[in-house]
Motif scaffolding. Structure first.
Motif, mmCIF file in Angstrom:
data_model
loop_
_atom_site.group_PDB
_atom_site.id
_atom_site.type_symbol
_atom_site.label_atom_id
_atom_site.label_comp_id
_atom_site.label_asym_id
_atom_site.label_seq_id
_atom_site.Cartn_x
_atom_site.Cartn_y
_atom_site.Cartn_z
ATOM 1 N N SER A 78 0.837 -1.209 0.000
ATOM 2 C CA SER A 78 0.000 0.000 0.000
ATOM 3 C C SER A 78 0.867 1.252 0.000
ATOM 4 C CB SER A 78 -0.924 0.001 1.229
ATOM 5 O OG SER A 78 -1.761 -1.130 1.242
ATOM 6 N N LEU A 79 1.888 1.255 0.847
ATOM 7 C CA LEU A 79 2.778 2.417 0.932
ATOM 8 C C LEU A 79 3.562 2.610 -0.363
ATOM 9 C CD1 LEU A 79 4.092 1.988 4.584
ATOM 10 C CD2 LEU A 79 2.426 3.656 3.758
ATOM 11 N N HIS A 80 3.973 1.499 -0.971
ATOM 12 C CA HIS A 80 4.703 1.593 -2.240
ATOM 13 C C HIS A 80 3.822 2.261 -3.294
ATOM 14 C CE1 HIS A 80 7.646 0.460 -5.312
ATOM 15 N NE2 HIS A 80 6.595 0.241 -6.079
ATOM 16 N N THR A 81 2.540 1.904 -3.330
ATOM 17 C CA THR A 81 1.626 2.506 -4.299
ATOM 18 C C THR A 81 1.514 4.003 -4.077
ATOM 19 O OG1 THR A 81 0.348 0.445 -4.285
ATOM 20 C CG2 THR A 81 -0.669 2.363 -5.323
ATOM 21 N N SER A 86 2.430 0.837 -8.587
ATOM 22 C CA SER A 86 2.070 -0.578 -8.421
ATOM 23 C C SER A 86 1.201 -1.032 -9.577
ATOM 24 C CB SER A 86 1.312 -0.796 -7.103
ATOM 25 O OG SER A 86 2.156 -0.596 -5.996
ATOM 26 N N LEU A 87 1.396 -2.296 -9.945
ATOM 27 C CA LEU A 87 0.642 -2.887 -11.047
ATOM 28 C C LEU A 87 -0.346 -3.908 -10.497
ATOM 29 C CD1 LEU A 87 1.992 -3.941 -14.487
ATOM 30 C CD2 LEU A 87 0.498 -5.500 -13.238
ATOM 31 N N PHE A 88 -1.610 -3.729 -10.820
ATOM 32 C CA PHE A 88 -2.686 -4.621 -10.385
ATOM 33 C C PHE A 88 -3.292 -5.311 -11.600
ATOM 34 C CE2 PHE A 88 -2.390 -1.084 -7.470
ATOM 35 C CZ PHE A 88 -2.604 -1.606 -6.203
ATOM 36 N N ALA A 263 8.204 0.203 -10.324
ATOM 37 C CA ALA A 263 6.933 -0.504 -10.480
ATOM 38 C C ALA A 263 7.016 -1.899 -9.865
ATOM 39 C CB ALA A 263 6.561 -0.605 -11.954
ATOM 40 N N LYS A 264 6.039 -2.226 -9.018
ATOM 41 C CA LYS A 264 5.976 -3.543 -8.377
ATOM 42 C C LYS A 264 4.559 -4.088 -8.455
ATOM 43 C CE LYS A 264 9.703 -2.735 -5.014
ATOM 44 N NZ LYS A 264 10.624 -3.700 -5.677
ATOM 45 N N LEU A 265 4.451 -5.417 -8.372
ATOM 46 C CA LEU A 265 3.147 -6.059 -8.362
ATOM 47 C C LEU A 265 2.423 -5.788 -7.042
ATOM 48 C CD1 LEU A 265 4.091 -9.504 -9.922
ATOM 49 C CD2 LEU A 265 2.429 -7.893 -10.874
ATOM 50 N N ALA A 266 1.112 -5.664 -7.110
ATOM 51 C CA ALA A 266 0.287 -5.502 -5.910
ATOM 52 C C ALA A 266 -0.992 -6.321 -6.080
ATOM 53 C CB ALA A 266 -0.046 -4.035 -5.667
ATOM 54 N N GLY A 267 -1.542 -6.769 -4.958
ATOM 55 C CA GLY A 267 -2.719 -7.634 -5.005
ATOM 56 C C GLY A 267 -3.976 -6.996 -4.445
ATOM 57 N N LEU A 268 -5.002 -7.827 -4.296
ATOM 58 C CA LEU A 268 -6.302 -7.352 -3.848
ATOM 59 C C LEU A 268 -6.269 -6.774 -2.434
ATOM 60 C CD1 LEU A 268 -8.586 -10.266 -5.101
ATOM 61 C CD2 LEU A 268 -8.349 -8.004 -6.125
ATOM 62 N N GLY A 269 -5.372 -7.282 -1.588
ATOM 63 C CA GLY A 269 -5.293 -6.789 -0.216
ATOM 64 C C GLY A 269 -4.943 -5.315 -0.179
#
Length: 412
Positions: A78-81, A86-88, A263-269
């Motif tokens: 969340s903080l990274h975004t 972040s890529l969802f 850029a990093k991957l991020a999920g539903l959480g």
């Protein structure tokens, strides 16, 4: 003094981490309840990609989706975004095209937005409404051309949305209107969110992205992939983009975007936490067929012309409520102490009477305290009102605040 200060900081960090862990487990439990009835989960084209990158897959709205990744957690993601990009993978969302001479009028029958005055390339948030004024689903409508529209709605309501649209189509203009609705089943959808997303995406496009403002959309080549629809919008409160891309090229696109260090991957959480911090509604939690746009604080989605003319499903009860004010309202709540409120927790007034229920709640990684949304009587919805939330048989003090909890950073 320095040691005491650092000890306090570490204590807060431990509390947030513990709460986030609890949030993750309960988030998973909530997702499990949303799996398809047949138990067979759909997969996006990036399913194997998620697994190879340590994605923790959970059922969500009938799909197997990553809730987070092994190399991070919900807090850090969340903080990274908020700070980077972040890529969802949001390919589970329902993407549709409405085309034909009557597409505009039909959409204005389905939603309260001023679709007729949408300029080409402009988008708006709206909602499919029932005849009684409830919300079937929220959606983003983009005018793609003079007689064509790009519409995105929620995965968990895809079947309901399509059935509703088809049923209304049968009676619209006696079933003889010039309208075609096409689900874009061969397209994936990627959300790139965060302040550095523009620099990540700019390397892959020819046009100047500073000219693409919030809630604007256009088709362009992205890293050499043609027929991508790039929309400057998202679900996090940050600047960002949603990219509808032919599924045959989605893996190429994702790899190109993630080749940038920021850029990093991020999920539903993380997506759930970010949208809550941004004060955005989640269908099934904060809005439903039992809530109206006015109760939900979404009156701004009803165009000025539509308020005067009506003509959409549920117009009479919705406009009546807009004029007379609703009996209850969606509010934001914050609490500095105690455990975070969760969906279903009771909200109490200062005399202990049950007056409402929490619809969404979580620790806020950005703010370092707990945030939540609830519906309460209008008389208790004023900013600054002190209420209590019943959490595990304990009353936790909370205060009504203005939303969004975290200021939005959209690019206008």
């Amino acid at each position: 003094a320095h040691k005491l200060k650092m000890a306090a900081v570490f204590k807060i960090a431990r509390i947030i981490t513990r709460n986030a862990s609890l949030h993750h487990s309960r988030f998973q439990a909530r997702l499990l309840c949303q799996a398809g009835n047949d138990g067979i989960l759909k997969r996006t084209a990036l399913y194997d990609f998620h697994l190879s990158h340590g994605g923790k897959m959970v059922p969500f709205a009938g799909w197997s989706m990553p809730v987070q990744y092994e190399d991070t957690n919900i807090i850090n993601s969340s903080l990274h975004t908020r700070q980077n990009s972040s890529l969802f993978d949001v390919s589970h969302m329902l993407q549709m095209e409405f085309t034909g001479r009557d597409a505009e009028k039909f959409l204005e029958h389905l939603v309260p937005a001023d679709v007729a005055n949408l300029k080409e390339g402009a988008a708006t948030l709206s909602m499919f409404t029932t005849s009684s004024g409830g919300i079937i689903d929220d959606c983003i409508i983009t005018r793609a051309g003079e007689t064509s529209f790009f519409v995105v709605s929620n995965a968990g309501r895809a079947d309901v949305d399509l059935n509703h649209i088809q049923n209304e189509l049968k009676t619209f203009k006696g079933g003889s209107g010039d309208i075609s609705i096409t689900p874009l089943i061969n397209n994936s959808l990627i959300a790139l969110q965060g302040p550095k997303s523009v620099s990540v995406l700019q390397e892959g496009v020819r046009g100047d992205l500073t000219q693409l403002k919030f809630m604007k959309s256009t088709k362009m080549d992205v890293f050499g992939i043609s027929q991508c629809r790039v929309s400057r919008c998202g679900y996090t409160g940050e600047d960002g983009f949603e990219i509808s891309v032919p599924t045959t090229h989605v893996l190429t696109l994702v790899n190109q975007l993630l080749s940038k260090d920021v850029a990093k991957l991020a999920g539903l959480g993380a997506r759930d936490v970010l949208r809550l911090e941004a004060g955005l509604c989640l269908y099934g939690n904060d809005i439903s067929e039992d809530t109206t746009p006015i109760e939900a604080g979404l009156a701004w989605c009803i165009g000025k012309r539509r308020r005067q003319e009506g003509g959409f499903l549920g117009a009479e009860p919705i406009l009546k409520q807009l004029k007379e004010k609703p009996d209850r309202r969606r509010i934001g709540l914050t609490s500095d102490t105690g455990p975070p409120a969760r969906q279903g927790c009771q909200v109490l007034d200062d005399t202990g009477n049950h007056i409402g229920v929490i619809t969404s709640g979580s620790p806020s990684p950005t703010l370092k305290y707990n945030v939540a949304m609830a519906y309460v009587p209008r008389g208790l919805s004023k900013v600054g009102t002190e209420l209590n939330i019943q959490i595990r048989k304990r009353n936790v003090k909370a205060k009504v605040v203005k939303m969004p909890f975290v200021p939005s950073n959209y690019y206008y």
